[in-house]
Design a protein around this motif. Structure first.
Motif, mmCIF file in Angstrom:
data_model
loop_
_atom_site.group_PDB
_atom_site.id
_atom_site.type_symbol
_atom_site.label_atom_id
_atom_site.label_comp_id
_atom_site.label_asym_id
_atom_site.label_seq_id
_atom_site.Cartn_x
_atom_site.Cartn_y
_atom_site.Cartn_z
ATOM 1 N N PRO A 44 -45.134 -29.224 11.286
ATOM 2 C CA PRO A 44 -44.700 -28.138 10.395
ATOM 3 C C PRO A 44 -43.963 -27.022 11.139
ATOM 4 O O PRO A 44 -43.185 -26.313 10.526
ATOM 5 N N SER A 45 -44.222 -26.851 12.425
ATOM 6 C CA SER A 45 -43.478 -25.833 13.158
ATOM 7 C C SER A 45 -43.305 -26.310 14.582
ATOM 8 O O SER A 45 -43.969 -27.227 15.042
ATOM 9 N N ARG A 46 -42.411 -25.665 15.214
ATOM 10 C CA ARG A 46 -42.128 -26.003 16.595
ATOM 11 C C ARG A 46 -43.384 -25.847 17.462
ATOM 12 O O ARG A 46 -43.633 -26.632 18.355
ATOM 13 N N PHE A 47 -44.141 -24.822 17.131
ATOM 14 C CA PHE A 47 -45.328 -24.579 17.953
ATOM 15 C C PHE A 47 -46.361 -25.681 17.809
ATOM 16 O O PHE A 47 -46.970 -26.090 18.785
ATOM 17 N N GLU A 75 -42.157 -39.057 19.414
ATOM 18 C CA GLU A 75 -41.174 -38.006 19.223
ATOM 19 C C GLU A 75 -41.683 -37.092 18.110
ATOM 20 O O GLU A 75 -42.216 -37.574 17.105
ATOM 21 N N PHE A 76 -41.514 -35.812 18.311
ATOM 22 C CA PHE A 76 -41.966 -34.869 17.291
ATOM 23 C C PHE A 76 -40.775 -34.132 16.711
ATOM 24 O O PHE A 76 -39.982 -33.542 17.443
ATOM 25 N N ILE A 77 -40.685 -34.204 15.412
ATOM 26 C CA ILE A 77 -39.567 -33.579 14.725
ATOM 27 C C ILE A 77 -40.113 -32.369 13.989
ATOM 28 O O ILE A 77 -41.222 -32.409 13.455
ATOM 29 N N VAL A 78 -39.339 -31.311 13.974
ATOM 30 C CA VAL A 78 -39.829 -30.110 13.320
ATOM 31 C C VAL A 78 -39.158 -29.920 11.978
ATOM 32 O O VAL A 78 -37.968 -30.138 11.837
ATOM 33 N N GLY A 79 -39.925 -29.504 11.004
ATOM 34 C CA GLY A 79 -39.345 -29.226 9.700
ATOM 35 C C GLY A 79 -40.413 -29.419 8.659
ATOM 36 O O GLY A 79 -41.245 -30.308 8.804
ATOM 37 N N ASP A 80 -40.454 -28.559 7.631
ATOM 38 C CA ASP A 80 -41.534 -28.749 6.677
ATOM 39 C C ASP A 80 -41.146 -29.595 5.472
ATOM 40 O O ASP A 80 -41.992 -30.068 4.759
ATOM 41 N N ASP A 194 -47.098 -17.542 14.874
ATOM 42 C CA ASP A 194 -47.463 -18.819 15.485
ATOM 43 C C ASP A 194 -47.664 -18.650 16.987
ATOM 44 O O ASP A 194 -48.589 -19.184 17.575
ATOM 45 N N PHE A 195 -46.751 -17.899 17.558
ATOM 46 C CA PHE A 195 -46.823 -17.657 18.994
ATOM 47 C C PHE A 195 -48.146 -16.989 19.355
ATOM 48 O O PHE A 195 -48.865 -17.427 20.245
ATOM 49 N N LYS A 196 -48.443 -15.941 18.631
ATOM 50 C CA LYS A 196 -49.678 -15.216 18.923
ATOM 51 C C LYS A 196 -50.893 -16.111 18.724
ATOM 52 O O LYS A 196 -51.812 -16.138 19.551
ATOM 53 N N ASN A 197 -50.880 -16.854 17.615
ATOM 54 C CA ASN A 197 -52.026 -17.732 17.353
ATOM 55 C C ASN A 197 -52.191 -18.780 18.432
ATOM 56 O O ASN A 197 -53.296 -19.068 18.865
ATOM 57 N N LEU A 198 -51.066 -19.321 18.843
ATOM 58 C CA LEU A 198 -51.127 -20.355 19.869
ATOM 59 C C LEU A 198 -51.799 -19.819 21.127
ATOM 60 O O LEU A 198 -52.750 -20.403 21.643
#
Ligand code: ADP
Ligand code: MG
Length: 445
Positions: A44-47, A75-80, A194-198
């Motif tokens: 769902p997101s890059r993170f 492979e991981f693709i990003v996008g919802d 997301d960054f903070k949560n990560l």
């Protein structure tokens, strides 16, 4: 179909990594199937994609391989929204090329492969303690020391050890540069939450080369908040830098003082015994990849003596000897080593400066440095001065005019005369030879 099997795999992962990790990282993934050996997932997101790839890649891969041997990578693709993996899709395949990844850990950087000696024993002991997990006794652990002394190696070793002992713990290792890069990216992509949560969800955070964020205000700010949030949760933080916290220029005072709250240990420059130990250990490792080679007695001693600055350089030298020796199918003799490594040896020699030589020689002969550089021509001063000139020519890569300038602006012919004089005397004067060899050893150590 892999998509059909994914449900079952996902359940197995749930029991392996625990309910909350599963909910955060695995459940949001959508398995898109396999083509050309590549198993694709949408995150769902890059993170999330980034995190999964870094943390669970091997586990997922193992499960997929168990059901289909054709799968060669993930492979991981990003996008919802479902969309084909077209050019607009963000993929994250090669960790080395994707600057968003946390740094991958180097398998060779384990505690087993770390040679302990006087200069690094404290840092090693502290790293071991932290790697045991359990109660956080000092936070952060701050490791500092010059280039190539093993900071990154120790951090990776901690990460490996923690992962082996406590597979459920989230350990995040990354360079300060990557921290900044991710932060900037998150700002740009409006994924700052997301960054903070990560970062706040990890159990152990390691940031390598933190001096990098000095002077970078908003990154420092974010780092400070991340740092505090983790310390408040009693999560272990490990930081490395090339110098002590208080000596990092342009690092905010409040950060520098927080960094000093835990345990600050430095890695000292290597000594001869440690270098010898490292060479022996690395040789055993290289033998596994290159095959055994015959190395003459005295070669390791020579290298440990000569290459004193940086373990990485020492390692490079050894690697070259292995490559060379197995290529030409000959044993490594001292001559061969000197030949094959002449560039490295030369640049290591450059470490000794003319000034150091002057100082040591003056000390040895009990004369003043100002006299050595000054005009006096009495024998008690002129002789040491000539010895210093000789050593300067011999041990540094400075030219005669350059040396002349450093000897109180003398002409290059004067230097040449001094060097010749000493060479001449060395043929007959054994005391002089002893003095010179002693000084050389002192200067090289
Ligand atoms: P730093 O991060 O301090 O610049 P690294 O950890 O990258 O240094 O170390 C440079 C190289 O030297 C690595 O290949 C590492 O394995 C090796 N090295 C440094 N110290 C040791 C040691 N005590 N034992 C074994 N290898 C070492
Ligand atoms: Mg490093």
């Amino acid at each position: 179909m892999v998509q059909d099997a994914w449900g079952g795999i996902s359940e197995e992962l749930r029991s392996e990594i625990g309910e909350s990790n599963h909910k955060n990282w695995i459940a949001p993934l959508e398995c898109l199937g396999v083509s050309d050996g590549v198993a694709k997932f949408r995150a769902p997101s890059r993170f999330v994609g980034d995190w999964v790839k870094r943390t669970y890649h091997d586990q997922i891969f193992a499960h997929l391989r168990a059901i289909s041997a054709d799968i060669s990578r993930l492979e991981f693709i990003v996008g919802d929204k479902p969309r084909p993996a077209g050019p607009q899709a963000q993929t994250m395949t090669a960790p080395a090329n994707d600057p968003l990844q946390g740094s991958p850990l180097d398998g060779r950087y384990s505690f087993d492969n770390f040679v302990v000696g006087k200069p690094n024993e404290l840092a090693h002991a502290a790293a071991r303690r932290v790697a045991e997990g359990g109660q956080v006794t000092f936070n952060p652990l701050f490791l500092y020391g010059g280039v190539g002394l093993g900071k990154t190696h120790l951090m990776h070793a901690i990460a490996w050890e923690v992962q082996a002992r406590h597979p459920g713990l989230q350990v995040l290792y990354l360079s300060a540069e990557q921290f900044m890069y991710r932060f900037v990216q998150a700002l740009r992509d409006r994924e700052i939450m997301d960054f903070k949560n990560l970062f706040r969800s990890v159990d152990m955070l390691m940031v390598d080369d933190v001096q990098f964020i000095a002077g970078k205000e908003s990154t420092q700010e974010e780092f400070f908040h991340t740092f505090n949030a983790l310390v408040d949760q009693n999560k272990q933080i490990i930081i490395s830098a090339d110098r002590a916290p208080g000596e990092i220029k342009d690092l905010e005072a409040r950060i520098s003082s927080r960094l000093q709250c835990g345990l600050v240990v430095d890695l000292h420059p290597t000594n001869y015994e440690l270098r010898l130990g490292i060479l022996q250990r690395k040789a055993a490792q290289f033998a596994q990849s290159y095959g055994s080679i015959q190395i003459d007695d005295g070669v390791f001693e020579f290298l440990a003596h000569k290459i004193t600055t940086n373990v990485r350089v020492l390692e490079g030298a050894l690697q070259r000897l292995f490559a060379f020796s197995s290529l030409i199918g000959q044993e490594v003799t001292l001559d061969m080593a000197q030949d094959c490594l002449s560039d490295i040896l030369r640049s290591s020699d450059r470490r000794v400066t003319v000034e150091e030589i002057q100082r040591k020689v003056a000390e040895h002969f009990n004369i003043r440095l100002s006299d050595m550089l000054g005009p006096k021509r009495t024998r008690t001063i002129a002789r040491p001065r000539q010895i210093a000139m000789y050593l300067a020519k011999d041990m540094t890569s400075r030219s005669l005019p350059e040396i002349g300038r450093r000897f109180g602006g003398r002409d290059h012919t004067t230097i040449l005369h001094g060097v010749r004089k000493v060479e001449e005397m060395r043929g007959t004067d054994s005391q002089l030879n002893e003095d010179i060899e002693l000084l050389r050893r002192l200067l090289e150590s």
